[in-house]
Design a protein around this motif. Structure first.
Motif, PDB file in Angstrom:
ATOM      1  N   GLU A  67      -6.480   0.448  -7.743  1.00 60.70           N
ATOM      2  CA  GLU A  67      -6.270   1.288  -6.582  1.00 60.70           C
ATOM      3  C   GLU A  67      -5.982   2.631  -7.096  1.00 60.70           C
ATOM      4  O   GLU A  67      -6.519   3.585  -6.580  1.00 60.70           O
ATOM      5  CB  GLU A  67      -5.187   0.608  -5.643  1.00 60.70           C
ATOM      6  N   PHE A  68      -5.224   2.749  -8.023  1.00 64.67           N
ATOM      7  CA  PHE A  68      -4.710   4.060  -8.522  1.00 64.67           C
ATOM      8  C   PHE A  68      -5.863   4.712  -9.276  1.00 64.67           C
ATOM      9  O   PHE A  68      -5.810   5.878  -9.164  1.00 64.67           O
ATOM     10  CB  PHE A  68      -3.522   3.784  -9.812  1.00 64.67           C
ATOM     11  N   LYS A 123       2.987   4.355  -4.419  1.00 66.21           N
ATOM     12  CA  LYS A 123       2.337   3.789  -3.158  1.00 66.21           C
ATOM     13  C   LYS A 123       0.824   3.546  -3.605  1.00 66.21           C
ATOM     14  O   LYS A 123       0.311   2.562  -3.182  1.00 66.21           O
ATOM     15  CB  LYS A 123       2.445   4.676  -2.056  1.00 66.21           C
ATOM     16  N   LYS A 124       0.029   4.562  -4.088  1.00 64.69           N
ATOM     17  CA  LYS A 124      -1.055   4.268  -4.616  1.00 64.69           C
ATOM     18  C   LYS A 124      -1.604   3.282  -5.460  1.00 64.69           C
ATOM     19  O   LYS A 124      -2.755   2.911  -5.592  1.00 64.69           O
ATOM     20  CB  LYS A 124      -1.781   5.615  -5.166  1.00 64.69           C
ATOM     21  N   ALA A 125      -0.436   2.804  -6.251  1.00 67.19           N
ATOM     22  CA  ALA A 125      -0.812   1.998  -7.233  1.00 67.19           C
ATOM     23  C   ALA A 125      -0.299   0.549  -6.579  1.00 67.19           C
ATOM     24  O   ALA A 125      -0.165  -0.382  -7.288  1.00 67.19           O
ATOM     25  CB  ALA A 125      -0.074   2.230  -8.597  1.00 67.19           C
ATOM     26  N   SER A 126       0.060   0.510  -5.189  1.00 70.47           N
ATOM     27  CA  SER A 126       0.585  -0.711  -4.371  1.00 70.47           C
ATOM     28  C   SER A 126       1.643  -1.195  -5.129  1.00 70.47           C
ATOM     29  O   SER A 126       2.025  -2.586  -4.918  1.00 70.47           O
ATOM     30  CB  SER A 126      -0.535  -1.890  -4.411  1.00 70.47           C
ATOM     31  N   LEU A 127       2.576  -0.487  -5.452  1.00 73.03           N
ATOM     32  CA  LEU A 127       3.834  -0.937  -6.138  1.00 73.03           C
ATOM     33  C   LEU A 127       5.024  -0.720  -5.092  1.00 73.03           C
ATOM     34  O   LEU A 127       6.277  -1.566  -5.083  1.00 73.03           O
ATOM     35  CB  LEU A 127       4.413  -0.015  -7.281  1.00 73.03           C
ATOM     36  N   LEU A 128       4.701   0.054  -4.043  1.00 75.91           N
ATOM     37  CA  LEU A 128       5.659   0.098  -2.951  1.00 75.91           C
ATOM     38  C   LEU A 128       4.705   0.297  -1.592  1.00 75.91           C
ATOM     39  O   LEU A 128       3.508   0.748  -1.915  1.00 75.91           O
ATOM     40  CB  LEU A 128       6.772   1.549  -2.997  1.00 75.91           C
ATOM     41  N   ASP A 129       5.489   0.145  -0.460  1.00 75.56           N
ATOM     42  CA  ASP A 129       4.722   0.320   0.781  1.00 75.56           C
ATOM     43  C   ASP A 129       5.542   1.069   1.822  1.00 75.56           C
ATOM     44  O   ASP A 129       6.719   1.125   1.690  1.00 75.56           O
ATOM     45  CB  ASP A 129       4.341  -0.881   1.419  1.00 75.56           C
ATOM     46  N   ALA A 130       5.095   1.936   2.719  1.00 74.71           N
ATOM     47  CA  ALA A 130       5.588   2.619   3.678  1.00 74.71           C
ATOM     48  C   ALA A 130       5.487   1.744   5.155  1.00 74.71           C
ATOM     49  O   ALA A 130       4.261   2.398   5.660  1.00 74.71           O
ATOM     50  CB  ALA A 130       5.452   3.819   3.638  1.00 74.71           C
ATOM     51  N   ARG A 177      -6.941   8.481  -8.537  1.00 73.19           N
ATOM     52  CA  ARG A 177      -7.058   9.508  -9.285  1.00 73.19           C
ATOM     53  C   ARG A 177      -8.444   9.943  -9.526  1.00 73.19           C
ATOM     54  O   ARG A 177      -8.500  11.188  -9.465  1.00 73.19           O
ATOM     55  CB  ARG A 177      -6.493   8.937 -10.659  1.00 73.19           C
ATOM     56  N   ASP A 178      -9.645   9.319  -9.266  1.00 71.92           N
ATOM     57  CA  ASP A 178     -10.747   9.669  -9.468  1.00 71.92           C
ATOM     58  C   ASP A 178     -11.385  10.497  -8.332  1.00 71.92           C
ATOM     59  O   ASP A 178     -12.062  11.563  -8.417  1.00 71.92           O
ATOM     60  CB  ASP A 178     -11.746   8.559  -9.965  1.00 71.92           C
ATOM     61  N   THR A 179     -10.933  10.196  -7.143  1.00 70.59           N
ATOM     62  CA  THR A 179     -11.264  10.745  -6.032  1.00 70.59           C
ATOM     63  C   THR A 179     -10.530  12.095  -5.923  1.00 70.59           C
ATOM     64  O   THR A 179     -11.222  13.298  -5.448  1.00 70.59           O
ATOM     65  CB  THR A 179     -10.644  10.135  -4.662  1.00 70.59           C
ATOM     66  N   ALA A 180      -9.444  12.376  -6.609  1.00 75.49           N
ATOM     67  CA  ALA A 180      -8.858  13.651  -6.677  1.00 75.49           C
ATOM     68  C   ALA A 180      -9.262  14.470  -7.602  1.00 75.49           C
ATOM     69  O   ALA A 180      -9.223  15.765  -7.669  1.00 75.49           O
ATOM     70  CB  ALA A 180      -7.339  13.451  -6.987  1.00 75.49           C
TER      71      ALA A 180
END
Length: 323
Positions: A127-128, A87-94, A132-135
């Motif tokens: 986006e990913f 989801k963070k890589a925008s490959l799926l959505d919720a 990752r860097d924010t974490a």
């Protein structure tokens, strides 16, 4: 420096003890999960978990395997993190809670027929990388390629680090106990049983007997606060393995007291013959070895004190129900 050392310690410890059955790591779930969503329809989390379990031929026992804390299933945890990363890589959505579907980017990704989708693969999307860097911890400037690669989810890494610290503490406890006097050890085991809930206070629930002519009994403790039954204790501060003859002597001492229950506690281990003998006799004798002893001491705060506490929090879904 501290974070890198801790990460390396977690990685090394996970390699040593965390190999639960045949459950794939969270990155291995990414591509099959995305393929499951390839029809473009909305899919529930439960449906997706069932499909992945069937794909990897996981048994009901494997699906029920828990993290060391016993608070969450390993399979569910890993599928959840695979879904989060996709989801963070925008490959799926919720579109709504517990339901998700593939995105246009996800469809294009599958069309390129990747052999595997993992964290390294996801780094091609900004986006990913931002996620990752924010974490990363504040001040962490090392590029991703320099960070230790691990197959564990964040929860697994935390629990593995905790288990590693706990095992190290157990070893230190055992070393300290072996340097103490036999009298202190006998008092320690009585105090531990009191802290575990046997009897009432240490003064009226347990007493040390270990003295000349005690008949092999080192302590007596009430089974409950009312003293409806009595448990006799044998405490051996040994480094050598405890064999069947020692257990037989203890059972004989119990019979001399007309006792039906006893606890034999040692700082070492038991032979297979000793364990088998204790399991076959009518008298109820519980054997506690050095490792179990230190685990109980840690659990019931005997000889240890708190150093730091960390609370892992999750989203409260009910809070956002009407948002």
């Amino acid at each position: 420096m501290l974070m890198n050392s801790l990460s390396a310690a977690i990685l090394n410890y996970s390699r040593e003890i965390f190999h639960p059955m045949a459950i794939p790591d969270y990155q291995t779930y990414m591509l099959p999960l995305l393929r499951h969503l390839a029809d473009g329809k909305e899919h529930s989390l439960r449906e997706t978990e069932d499909a992945l379990a069937e794909h990897f031929k996981l048994s009901a026992t494997e699906r029920a395997e828990l993290l060391p804390s016993g608070q969450q299933g390993i399979f569910k945890n890993r599928v959840g993190w695979a879904r989060t990363y996709l989801k963070k890589a925008s490959l799926l959505d919720a579109p709504r809670r517990g339901v998700f579907k593939i995105t246009e980017r996800g469809i294009q990704t599958l069309a390129s027929n990747p052999a595997r989708i993992d964290v390294k693969y996801l780094e091609r999307w900004p986006e990913f990388i931002e996620f990752r860097d924010t974490a990363k911890p504040p001040g962490e400037s090392a590029p991703a390629a320099d960070l230790p690669a691990t197959k564990n989810t964040p929860e697994e890494a935390i629990e593995l680090a905790y288990q590693g610290l706990r095992e190290q503490l157990g070893l230190e406890l055992l070393s300290r106990i072996l340097s103490c006097s036999p009298t202190f050890f006998e008092q320690l085991v009585v105090e531990l049983l009191v802290e575990m809930g046997y009897g009432g206070s240490r003064r009226d629930a347990g007493e040390r007997v270990g003295q000349t002519g005690d008949g092999g009994i080192d302590g007596i403790i009430k089974e409950d606060r009312l003293g409806l039954d009595t448990i006799f204790i044998q405490a051996k501060r040994w480094q050598g393995t405890v064999g069947r003859p020692e257990i037989q002597k203890f059972v004989g001492a119990l019979q001399g007291q007309r006792a039906k229950k006893g606890v034999f506690i040692t700082t070492s281990t038991y032979t297979a013959e000793a364990t088998e003998y204790a399991s076959r006799i009518d008298t109820k004798v519980v054997l506690i070895d050095g490792k179990q002893l230190t685990e109980l001491m840690i659990d019931f705060d005997v000889g240890v004190s708190g150093s730091a506490s960390y609370i892992v929090k999750r989203i409260d879904s009910d809070y956002f129900e009407d948002a």
